[in-house]
Scaffold this motif. Structure first.
Motif, PDB file in Angstrom:
ATOM      1  N   GLU A  25       0.821  -1.215   0.000  1.00  0.00           N
ATOM      2  CA  GLU A  25       0.000   0.000   0.000  1.00  0.00           C
ATOM      3  C   GLU A  25       0.855   1.266   0.000  1.00  0.00           C
ATOM      4  OE1 GLU A  25      -3.384   0.761  -0.041  1.00  0.00           O
ATOM      5  OE2 GLU A  25      -3.668  -1.330  -0.613  1.00  0.00           O
ATOM      6  N   ALA A  26       2.010   1.207   0.653  1.00  0.00           N
ATOM      7  CA  ALA A  26       2.895   2.369   0.749  1.00  0.00           C
ATOM      8  C   ALA A  26       3.824   2.482  -0.462  1.00  0.00           C
ATOM      9  CB  ALA A  26       3.725   2.296   2.032  1.00  0.00           C
ATOM     10  N   GLY A  27       3.746   1.520  -1.379  1.00  0.00           N
ATOM     11  CA  GLY A  27       4.566   1.571  -2.582  1.00  0.00           C
ATOM     12  C   GLY A  27       6.032   1.261  -2.343  1.00  0.00           C
ATOM     13  N   ILE A  28       6.318   0.452  -1.350  1.00  0.00           N
ATOM     14  CA  ILE A  28       7.704   0.072  -1.067  1.00  0.00           C
ATOM     15  C   ILE A  28       8.043  -1.152  -1.911  1.00  0.00           C
ATOM     16  CG2 ILE A  28       9.321  -0.769   0.676  1.00  0.00           C
ATOM     17  CD1 ILE A  28       7.755   0.893   2.726  1.00  0.00           C
ATOM     18  N   ASP A  29       9.032  -0.992  -2.781  1.00  0.00           N
ATOM     19  CA  ASP A  29       9.414  -2.053  -3.701  1.00  0.00           C
ATOM     20  C   ASP A  29      10.572  -2.902  -3.197  1.00  0.00           C
ATOM     21  OD1 ASP A  29       7.474  -1.295  -5.570  1.00  0.00           O
ATOM     22  OD2 ASP A  29       8.810   0.187  -6.466  1.00  0.00           O
ATOM     23  N   HIS A  30      11.170  -2.525  -2.082  1.00  0.00           N
ATOM     24  CA  HIS A  30      12.271  -3.309  -1.531  1.00  0.00           C
ATOM     25  C   HIS A  30      11.763  -4.706  -1.181  1.00  0.00           C
ATOM     26  CE1 HIS A  30      15.192   0.023  -0.768  1.00  0.00           C
ATOM     27  NE2 HIS A  30      14.082   0.717  -0.902  1.00  0.00           N
ATOM     28  N   PRO A  31      12.529  -5.736  -1.533  1.00  0.00           N
ATOM     29  CA  PRO A  31      12.103  -7.075  -1.127  1.00  0.00           C
ATOM     30  C   PRO A  31      12.110  -7.193   0.391  1.00  0.00           C
ATOM     31  CG  PRO A  31      14.223  -7.139  -2.286  1.00  0.00           C
ATOM     32  CD  PRO A  31      13.767  -5.737  -2.293  1.00  0.00           C
ATOM     33  N   LEU A  32      11.190  -7.968   0.909  1.00  0.00           N
ATOM     34  CA  LEU A  32      11.075  -8.169   2.351  1.00  0.00           C
ATOM     35  C   LEU A  32      11.640  -9.543   2.700  1.00  0.00           C
ATOM     36  CD1 LEU A  32       9.886  -6.683   4.841  1.00  0.00           C
ATOM     37  CD2 LEU A  32       7.806  -8.010   4.488  1.00  0.00           C
ATOM     38  N   VAL A  33      12.681  -9.556   3.520  1.00  0.00           N
ATOM     39  CA  VAL A  33      13.254 -10.798   4.030  1.00  0.00           C
ATOM     40  C   VAL A  33      12.740 -10.948   5.453  1.00  0.00           C
ATOM     41  CG1 VAL A  33      15.380 -11.963   4.723  1.00  0.00           C
ATOM     42  CG2 VAL A  33      15.329 -10.617   2.614  1.00  0.00           C
ATOM     43  N   VAL A  34      12.152 -12.102   5.755  1.00  0.00           N
ATOM     44  CA  VAL A  34      11.564 -12.324   7.075  1.00  0.00           C
ATOM     45  C   VAL A  34      12.425 -13.304   7.869  1.00  0.00           C
ATOM     46  CG1 VAL A  34       9.544 -13.134   8.343  1.00  0.00           C
ATOM     47  CG2 VAL A  34       9.250 -11.886   6.186  1.00  0.00           C
ATOM     48  N   ALA A  35      12.800 -12.870   9.067  1.00  0.00           N
ATOM     49  CA  ALA A  35      13.507 -13.731  10.013  1.00  0.00           C
ATOM     50  C   ALA A  35      12.546 -14.024  11.154  1.00  0.00           C
ATOM     51  CB  ALA A  35      14.761 -13.038  10.537  1.00  0.00           C
ATOM     52  N   PRO A  36      12.269 -15.301  11.445  1.00  0.00           N
ATOM     53  CA  PRO A  36      11.259 -15.645  12.451  1.00  0.00           C
ATOM     54  C   PRO A  36      11.736 -15.544  13.901  1.00  0.00           C
ATOM     55  CG  PRO A  36      12.130 -17.633  11.470  1.00  0.00           C
ATOM     56  CD  PRO A  36      12.762 -16.477  10.736  1.00  0.00           C
ATOM     57  N   ASP A  37      13.045 -15.337  14.088  1.00  0.00           N
ATOM     58  CA  ASP A  37      13.558 -15.189  15.450  1.00  0.00           C
ATOM     59  C   ASP A  37      14.887 -14.443  15.411  1.00  0.00           C
ATOM     60  OD1 ASP A  37      15.849 -17.149  15.352  1.00  0.00           O
ATOM     61  OD2 ASP A  37      14.218 -18.585  15.057  1.00  0.00           O
ATOM     62  N   GLY A  38      15.349 -14.047  16.582  1.00  0.00           N
ATOM     63  CA  GLY A  38      16.562 -13.247  16.668  1.00  0.00           C
ATOM     64  C   GLY A  38      17.818 -13.986  16.225  1.00  0.00           C
ATOM     65  N   ALA A  39      17.922 -15.268  16.543  1.00  0.00           N
ATOM     66  CA  ALA A  39      19.098 -16.041  16.154  1.00  0.00           C
ATOM     67  C   ALA A  39      19.179 -16.184  14.637  1.00  0.00           C
ATOM     68  CB  ALA A  39      19.068 -17.416  16.821  1.00  0.00           C
ATOM     69  N   PHE A  40      18.052 -16.453  13.990  1.00  0.00           N
ATOM     70  CA  PHE A  40      18.004 -16.553  12.527  1.00  0.00           C
ATOM     71  C   PHE A  40      18.433 -15.221  11.911  1.00  0.00           C
ATOM     72  CE2 PHE A  40      16.144 -16.198   8.367  1.00  0.00           C
ATOM     73  CZ  PHE A  40      16.196 -17.467   7.826  1.00  0.00           C
ATOM     74  N   ALA A  41      17.943 -14.119  12.463  1.00  0.00           N
ATOM     75  CA  ALA A  41      18.272 -12.789  11.929  1.00  0.00           C
ATOM     76  C   ALA A  41      19.767 -12.510  12.005  1.00  0.00           C
ATOM     77  CB  ALA A  41      17.497 -11.716  12.691  1.00  0.00           C
ATOM     78  N   LEU A  42      20.381 -12.816  13.141  1.00  0.00           N
ATOM     79  CA  LEU A  42      21.819 -12.571  13.277  1.00  0.00           C
ATOM     80  C   LEU A  42      22.627 -13.464  12.340  1.00  0.00           C
ATOM     81  CD1 LEU A  42      22.237 -11.938  17.096  1.00  0.00           C
ATOM     82  CD2 LEU A  42      22.219 -10.265  15.217  1.00  0.00           C
ATOM     83  N   ASP A  43      22.188 -14.712  12.159  1.00  0.00           N
ATOM     84  CA  ASP A  43      22.862 -15.595  11.203  1.00  0.00           C
ATOM     85  C   ASP A  43      22.751 -15.028   9.792  1.00  0.00           C
ATOM     86  OD1 ASP A  43      23.674 -17.398  13.134  1.00  0.00           O
ATOM     87  OD2 ASP A  43      22.020 -18.799  12.773  1.00  0.00           O
ATOM     88  N   TRP A  44      21.570 -14.547   9.427  1.00  0.00           N
ATOM     89  CA  TRP A  44      21.361 -13.969   8.090  1.00  0.00           C
ATOM     90  C   TRP A  44      22.249 -12.738   7.917  1.00  0.00           C
ATOM     91  CZ3 TRP A  44      19.866  -9.533   5.610  1.00  0.00           C
ATOM     92  CH2 TRP A  44      19.489  -9.659   4.273  1.00  0.00           C
ATOM     93  N   LEU A  45      22.316 -11.885   8.930  1.00  0.00           N
ATOM     94  CA  LEU A  45      23.150 -10.684   8.834  1.00  0.00           C
ATOM     95  C   LEU A  45      24.632 -11.044   8.756  1.00  0.00           C
ATOM     96  CD1 LEU A  45      21.284  -8.320  11.298  1.00  0.00           C
ATOM     97  CD2 LEU A  45      21.623  -7.940   8.834  1.00  0.00           C
ATOM     98  N   ARG A  46      25.068 -12.060   9.485  1.00  0.00           N
ATOM     99  CA  ARG A  46      26.474 -12.490   9.404  1.00  0.00           C
ATOM    100  C   ARG A  46      26.792 -12.983   7.998  1.00  0.00           C
ATOM    101  NH1 ARG A  46      25.332 -15.392  13.961  1.00  0.00           N
ATOM    102  NH2 ARG A  46      25.643 -14.115  15.796  1.00  0.00           N
ATOM    103  N   THR A  47      25.892 -13.747   7.429  1.00  0.00           N
ATOM    104  CA  THR A  47      26.090 -14.280   6.082  1.00  0.00           C
ATOM    105  C   THR A  47      26.144 -13.160   5.057  1.00  0.00           C
ATOM    106  OG1 THR A  47      24.928 -16.308   6.661  1.00  0.00           O
ATOM    107  CG2 THR A  47      25.118 -15.809   4.325  1.00  0.00           C
ATOM    108  N   HIS A  48      25.274 -12.172   5.192  1.00  0.00           N
ATOM    109  CA  HIS A  48      25.190 -11.098   4.213  1.00  0.00           C
ATOM    110  C   HIS A  48      26.042  -9.889   4.584  1.00  0.00           C
ATOM    111  CE1 HIS A  48      21.760 -13.634   3.310  1.00  0.00           C
ATOM    112  NE2 HIS A  48      21.894 -13.196   2.086  1.00  0.00           N
ATOM    113  N   GLY A  49      26.592  -9.877   5.777  1.00  0.00           N
ATOM    114  CA  GLY A  49      27.414  -8.757   6.227  1.00  0.00           C
ATOM    115  C   GLY A  49      28.778  -8.698   5.580  1.00  0.00           C
ATOM    116  N   ASN A  50      29.211  -9.803   4.959  1.00  0.00           N
ATOM    117  CA  ASN A  50      30.509  -9.815   4.296  1.00  0.00           C
ATOM    118  C   ASN A  50      30.483  -9.060   2.985  1.00  0.00           C
ATOM    119  OD1 ASN A  50      31.664 -11.361   6.320  1.00  0.00           O
ATOM    120  ND2 ASN A  50      31.007 -13.275   5.370  1.00  0.00           N
ATOM    121  N   ASP A  51      29.301  -8.845   2.449  1.00  0.00           N
ATOM    122  CA  ASP A  51      29.142  -8.130   1.185  1.00  0.00           C
ATOM    123  C   ASP A  51      28.179  -6.980   1.431  1.00  0.00           C
ATOM    124  OD1 ASP A  51      28.722  -7.223  -1.368  1.00  0.00           O
ATOM    125  OD2 ASP A  51      27.821  -9.062  -2.119  1.00  0.00           O
ATOM    126  N   ALA A  52      28.707  -5.769   1.518  1.00  0.00           N
ATOM    127  CA  ALA A  52      27.876  -4.604   1.863  1.00  0.00           C
ATOM    128  C   ALA A  52      26.724  -4.411   0.893  1.00  0.00           C
ATOM    129  CB  ALA A  52      28.733  -3.345   1.928  1.00  0.00           C
TER     130      ALA A  52
END
Length: 139
Positions: A25-52
């Motif tokens: 509704e707000a016209g946001i085209d950025h893809p949404l990545v969903v992390a179901p818990d805090g540990a999953f989120a930190l793992d995802w950020l560690r994996t993707h943090g190596n490439d800005a």
């Protein structure tokens, strides 16, 4: 041009769907990545943090999460040099000053109270877009 994703750290599937609808509704085209818990989120950020180029444009984080709560995740994001500058918005149904203060003390850049009213949530998401996504896409 590929838009950086928005990382939504949320365990409630109804809130995830509400966020998807509000983004549309707000016209946001950025893809949404969903992390179901805090540990999953930190793992995802560690994996993707190596490439800005793959870091999220924005992190939306629920405070009450399984495994690691939102405050712990925000502190970990701020402690990591690869992620410390990410814009982080805390999401909570609480409007209590103590919860808001604790969120900012843990590293939140902004605090958004989860509304029951969908129209209000869309307005809030539009403000997030203007503040955190549109301004950053000009960089």
């Amino acid at each position: 041009m590929t838009l950086a994703p928005v990382l939504l750290i949320e365990d409630n599937l109804d809130d995830v769907e509400l966020t998807r609808l509000a983004f549309a509704e707000a016209g946001i085209d950025h893809p949404l990545v969903v992390a179901p818990d805090g540990a999953f989120a930190l793992d995802w950020l560690r994996t993707h943090g190596n490439d800005a180029g793959t870091l999220p444009a924005l992190v939306l984080i629920d405070l009450n999460l399984p495994k690691l709560d939102g405050r712990e995740v925000m502190r970990a994001i701020r402690a990591n040099p690869a992620t410390r500058h990410l814009p982080v918005v805390a999401l909570s149904s609480s409007g209590q000053p103590a919860d808001i203060d604790a969120s900012f003390a843990s590293g939140a850049d902004s605090y958004l109270q989860k509304p029951v009213d969908f129209v209000r949530f869309i307005e809030d998401v539009r403000r997030l877009r203007a503040q955190w996504l549109d301004a950053r896409s000009d960089d």
